[in-house]
Scaffold this motif. Sequence first.
Motif, PDB file in Angstrom:
ATOM      1  N   GLU A  41     -51.959   8.420 -50.779  1.00  0.00           N
ATOM      2  CA  GLU A  41     -50.515   8.628 -50.695  1.00  0.00           C
ATOM      3  C   GLU A  41     -49.995   8.527 -49.265  1.00  0.00           C
ATOM      4  O   GLU A  41     -49.135   9.279 -48.840  1.00  0.00           O
ATOM      5  N   LYS A  42     -50.544   7.565 -48.532  1.00  0.00           N
ATOM      6  CA  LYS A  42     -50.080   7.269 -47.171  1.00  0.00           C
ATOM      7  C   LYS A  42     -49.143   6.078 -47.233  1.00  0.00           C
ATOM      8  O   LYS A  42     -49.202   5.275 -48.146  1.00  0.00           O
ATOM      9  N   LYS A  43     -48.280   5.975 -46.264  1.00  0.00           N
ATOM     10  CA  LYS A  43     -47.331   4.860 -46.217  1.00  0.00           C
ATOM     11  C   LYS A  43     -48.088   3.552 -46.078  1.00  0.00           C
ATOM     12  O   LYS A  43     -48.945   3.411 -45.217  1.00  0.00           O
ATOM     13  N   VAL A  44     -47.755   2.606 -46.927  1.00  0.00           N
ATOM     14  CA  VAL A  44     -48.397   1.290 -46.885  1.00  0.00           C
ATOM     15  C   VAL A  44     -47.361   0.250 -47.302  1.00  0.00           C
ATOM     16  O   VAL A  44     -46.460   0.536 -48.090  1.00  0.00           O
ATOM     17  N   TYR A  45     -47.491  -0.921 -46.742  1.00  0.00           N
ATOM     18  CA  TYR A  45     -46.564  -2.013 -47.041  1.00  0.00           C
ATOM     19  C   TYR A  45     -47.321  -3.138 -47.740  1.00  0.00           C
ATOM     20  O   TYR A  45     -48.549  -3.140 -47.763  1.00  0.00           O
ATOM     21  N   THR A  46     -46.597  -4.100 -48.261  1.00  0.00           N
ATOM     22  CA  THR A  46     -47.218  -5.149 -49.065  1.00  0.00           C
ATOM     23  C   THR A  46     -47.673  -6.368 -48.265  1.00  0.00           C
ATOM     24  O   THR A  46     -48.247  -7.285 -48.836  1.00  0.00           O
ATOM     25  N   ASP A  47     -47.467  -6.393 -46.956  1.00  0.00           N
ATOM     26  CA  ASP A  47     -47.808  -7.599 -46.190  1.00  0.00           C
ATOM     27  C   ASP A  47     -49.305  -7.907 -46.201  1.00  0.00           C
ATOM     28  O   ASP A  47     -49.711  -9.047 -46.433  1.00  0.00           O
ATOM     29  N   LEU A  48     -50.152  -6.906 -45.993  1.00  0.00           N
ATOM     30  CA  LEU A  48     -51.592  -7.132 -46.000  1.00  0.00           C
ATOM     31  C   LEU A  48     -52.081  -7.592 -47.368  1.00  0.00           C
ATOM     32  O   LEU A  48     -52.846  -8.548 -47.480  1.00  0.00           O
ATOM     33  N   ILE A  49     -51.638  -6.917 -48.398  1.00  0.00           N
ATOM     34  CA  ILE A  49     -52.105  -7.229 -49.750  1.00  0.00           C
ATOM     35  C   ILE A  49     -51.573  -8.582 -50.211  1.00  0.00           C
ATOM     36  O   ILE A  49     -52.234  -9.283 -50.977  1.00  0.00           O
ATOM     37  N   SER A  50     -50.426  -8.974 -49.723  1.00  0.00           N
ATOM     38  CA  SER A  50     -49.895 -10.299 -50.073  1.00  0.00           C
ATOM     39  C   SER A  50     -50.789 -11.397 -49.513  1.00  0.00           C
ATOM     40  O   SER A  50     -51.026 -12.416 -50.180  1.00  0.00           O
ATOM     41  N   ARG A  51     -51.322 -11.183 -48.317  1.00  0.00           N
ATOM     42  CA  ARG A  51     -52.257 -12.151 -47.745  1.00  0.00           C
ATOM     43  C   ARG A  51     -53.552 -12.198 -48.550  1.00  0.00           C
ATOM     44  O   ARG A  51     -54.161 -13.261 -48.716  1.00  0.00           O
ATOM     45  N   SER A  52     -53.956 -11.042 -49.050  1.00  0.00           N
ATOM     46  CA  SER A  52     -55.160 -10.995 -49.895  1.00  0.00           C
ATOM     47  C   SER A  52     -54.938 -11.794 -51.175  1.00  0.00           C
ATOM     48  O   SER A  52     -55.808 -12.557 -51.599  1.00  0.00           O
ATOM     49  N   ILE A  53     -53.772 -11.632 -51.770  1.00  0.00           N
ATOM     50  CA  ILE A  53     -53.446 -12.382 -52.991  1.00  0.00           C
ATOM     51  C   ILE A  53     -53.491 -13.877 -52.713  1.00  0.00           C
ATOM     52  O   ILE A  53     -54.068 -14.648 -53.499  1.00  0.00           O
ATOM     53  N   ASP A  54     -52.907 -14.298 -51.612  1.00  0.00           N
ATOM     54  CA  ASP A  54     -52.922 -15.726 -51.263  1.00  0.00           C
ATOM     55  C   ASP A  54     -54.364 -16.240 -51.166  1.00  0.00           C
ATOM     56  O   ASP A  54     -54.692 -17.320 -51.661  1.00  0.00           O
ATOM     57  N   TYR A  55     -55.213 -15.467 -50.528  1.00  0.00           N
ATOM     58  CA  TYR A  55     -56.610 -15.885 -50.373  1.00  0.00           C
ATOM     59  C   TYR A  55     -57.314 -15.955 -51.730  1.00  0.00           C
ATOM     60  O   TYR A  55     -57.967 -16.950 -52.045  1.00  0.00           O
ATOM     61  N   TYR A  56     -57.201 -14.889 -52.533  1.00  0.00           N
ATOM     62  CA  TYR A  56     -57.932 -14.847 -53.799  1.00  0.00           C
ATOM     63  C   TYR A  56     -57.411 -15.861 -54.813  1.00  0.00           C
ATOM     64  O   TYR A  56     -58.156 -16.313 -55.671  1.00  0.00           O
ATOM     65  N   ARG A  57     -56.153 -16.220 -54.731  1.00  0.00           N
ATOM     66  CA  ARG A  57     -55.619 -17.284 -55.587  1.00  0.00           C
ATOM     67  C   ARG A  57     -56.314 -18.605 -55.286  1.00  0.00           C
ATOM     68  O   ARG A  57     -56.587 -19.387 -56.183  1.00  0.00           O
ATOM     69  N   GLN A  58     -56.570 -18.849 -54.020  1.00  0.00           N
ATOM     70  CA  GLN A  58     -57.181 -20.116 -53.606  1.00  0.00           C
ATOM     71  C   GLN A  58     -58.705 -20.133 -53.753  1.00  0.00           C
ATOM     72  O   GLN A  58     -59.305 -21.198 -53.813  1.00  0.00           O
ATOM     73  N   HIS A  59     -59.316 -18.960 -53.815  1.00  0.00           N
ATOM     74  CA  HIS A  59     -60.779 -18.903 -53.794  1.00  0.00           C
ATOM     75  C   HIS A  59     -61.386 -18.293 -55.059  1.00  0.00           C
ATOM     76  O   HIS A  59     -62.533 -17.846 -55.042  1.00  0.00           O
ATOM     77  N   SER A  60     -60.664 -18.285 -56.123  1.00  0.00           N
ATOM     78  CA  SER A  60     -61.167 -17.920 -57.451  1.00  0.00           C
ATOM     79  C   SER A  60     -62.066 -16.679 -57.478  1.00  0.00           C
ATOM     80  O   SER A  60     -63.278 -16.766 -57.646  1.00  0.00           O
ATOM     81  N   ASN A  61     -61.436 -15.527 -57.291  1.00  0.00           N
ATOM     82  CA  ASN A  61     -62.129 -14.257 -57.454  1.00  0.00           C
ATOM     83  C   ASN A  61     -61.235 -13.394 -58.352  1.00  0.00           C
ATOM     84  O   ASN A  61     -60.422 -12.607 -57.851  1.00  0.00           O
ATOM     85  N   PRO A  62     -61.354 -13.564 -59.686  1.00  0.00           N
ATOM     86  CA  PRO A  62     -60.447 -12.891 -60.616  1.00  0.00           C
ATOM     87  C   PRO A  62     -60.403 -11.369 -60.467  1.00  0.00           C
ATOM     88  O   PRO A  62     -59.340 -10.768 -60.559  1.00  0.00           O
ATOM     89  N   SER A  63     -61.548 -10.769 -60.210  1.00  0.00           N
ATOM     90  CA  SER A  63     -61.601  -9.315 -60.112  1.00  0.00           C
ATOM     91  C   SER A  63     -60.796  -8.797 -58.916  1.00  0.00           C
ATOM     92  O   SER A  63     -59.981  -7.873 -59.048  1.00  0.00           O
ATOM     93  N   LEU A  64     -61.021  -9.391 -57.754  1.00  0.00           N
ATOM     94  CA  LEU A  64     -60.291  -8.946 -56.562  1.00  0.00           C
ATOM     95  C   LEU A  64     -58.829  -9.383 -56.602  1.00  0.00           C
ATOM     96  O   LEU A  64     -57.955  -8.666 -56.098  1.00  0.00           O
ATOM     97  N   LEU A  65     -58.556 -10.510 -57.224  1.00  0.00           N
ATOM     98  CA  LEU A  65     -57.164 -10.944 -57.392  1.00  0.00           C
ATOM     99  C   LEU A  65     -56.413  -9.981 -58.302  1.00  0.00           C
ATOM    100  O   LEU A  65     -55.284  -9.593 -58.004  1.00  0.00           O
TER     101      LEU A  65
END
Length: 127
Positions: A52-76
């Motif tokens: 429950e700490k303050k967090v923003y979506t910028d880091l996780i959005s970069r993760s989504i971009d990576y996992y979309r391109q590199h086929s890791n369904p679980s982490l995506l």
Amino acid sequence: MHRQLVQADSLMNDHTDSAYKILCKIDSSRISSDEDMAYYGLLVTQVKYKKEKKVYTDLISRSIDYYRQHSNPSLLQRSYFYRGAVNEDNKGPLKESILDYKQAEKLIEETNDTILNLRIYENLSAA
């Protein structure tokens, strides 16, 4: 570096504080691979959300971009779920959270994460 990320991930559900301590010791500027940066972004977002700490979506959005391109369904799937949850907690547009939960839902057949699947449906039903 990758070993520390895997260790933090393995502790995430049952020992969140320990996972948090490991992640806090990582200097993100020293992460050299895109794969590790995507994993780091997911884990930092996940642990901060759980604590429950303050967090923003910028880091996780970069993760989504990576996992979309590199086929890791679980982490995506995890990335979509946590981006939706963080956005919802930050009082962002509900439509964006629902879209992320729906993207996570599409991956259910490719993953076997029963607990996350239940959380996806729980958050969708509450939205």
